[in-house]
Design an enzyme around this catalytic site. Structure first.
Site, PDB file in Angstrom:
ATOM      1  N   HIS A  93       3.928  15.825 -16.954  1.00 41.23           N
ATOM      2  CA  HIS A  93       5.387  15.918 -16.840  1.00 41.23           C
ATOM      3  C   HIS A  93       5.781  17.249 -16.218  1.00 41.23           C
ATOM      4  CE1 HIS A  93       9.495  16.074 -19.061  1.00 41.23           C
ATOM      5  NE2 HIS A  93       9.611  15.381 -17.949  1.00 41.23           N
ATOM      6  N   HIS A 136      14.409  20.361 -11.692  1.00 36.83           N
ATOM      7  CA  HIS A 136      14.976  19.309 -12.547  1.00 36.83           C
ATOM      8  C   HIS A 136      16.493  19.381 -12.646  1.00 36.83           C
ATOM      9  CE1 HIS A 136      16.254  17.483 -16.387  1.00 36.83           C
ATOM     10  NE2 HIS A 136      15.285  16.602 -16.151  1.00 36.83           N
TER      11      HIS A 136
END
Length: 236
Positions: free
Chosen positions: A16, A58
């Site tokens: 991730h 992100h």
């Protein structure tokens, strides 16, 4: 003689944002570390800089993950490059990230304008077959299906319901990426498989959750801890 139990297949491991538990997220160092510890894939996030570059970050702002402030879309690539994304790392471009990690890559589309930027980049330098474009937003994947029909797609959801296979079919997805909630059952995974979908469950945050992903029949798991997955699998 008691028959031996057949071991469940080992799922693919996606780091991730690289190896987020060990290195600054969404950085080249994080992606390289994920590769070194055996992750078959990484998940990363893309947005677009003010001057049209695909950058790996992100959040909509740089505040949380760098020493700067401001919206990603309001900063040029040169301005983003000046920021420290952790331990001296810089915000990478998508091309740099793909060069840094040789395995499978889930590219999560975080901003609508990234779809057109991806299509333009693909025209200049085609995305490799190891890339899957993912999003929580069906409309972004639908746009990607029209502009980049040859690139695989994956639908992410925090709320896996019985409609998941049908929703994935609407955007011609080949992957679904559901959060590990009670609603994610072995039956739902089987229905996804029956439709030709592969399932990447997240987050595989500890041995217990990893064991549940395996028991459900997930094809892949996404984790902040790619270095620990094989030890956890042996433990469970």
């Amino acid at each position: 003689m008691t028959p031996s139990r057949t071991a469940a297949p080992r799922p693919l491991v996606y780091g991730h944002r690289g190896a987020r538990a060990d290195e600054p997220e969404n950085t080249l160092r994080s992606f390289r570390h994920a590769h070194r510890v055996g992750a078959e894939g990484v998940e990363l996030d893309v947005r677009v800089s003010r001057d049209g570059h695909l950058v790996v970050i992100h959040d909509a702002t740089v505040d949380r993950t760098t020493d700067g402030t401001g919206e990603v879309a309001a900063l040029s690539l040169a301005e983003l490059r000046e920021l420290d994304a952790g331990g001296g790392e810089r915000i990478p471009t998508l091309g740099e990230a793909l060069d840094a990690f040789p395995g499978l890559v889930q590219v999560e589309i975080k901003a609508p304008e990234a779809v057109a930027a991806l299509a333009e980049s693909d025209r200049r330098d085609p995305l490799p077959p190891r890339v899957v474009l993912t999003s929580f937003h069906a409309e972004m994947l639908d746009h990607a299906a029209r502009l980049l029909p040859r690139v695989e797609r994956g639908l992410i959801t925090a709320h896996p319901t019985e409609e998941l296979p049908a929703r994935a079919a609407e955007v011609k997805a080949t992957w679904v990426c559901p959060e590990l909630r009670p609603e994610l059952t072995a039956g739902l995974v089987e229905r996804c498989h029956a439709q030709g979908l592969r399932v990447d469950a997240w987050p595989a945050a500890d041995p217990e959750r990893l064991a549940r992903c395996v028991a459900l029949g997930a094809d892949a798991v996404t984790t902040d801890h790619p270095a620990l997955i094989d030890d956890w699998l042996r433990a469970v």
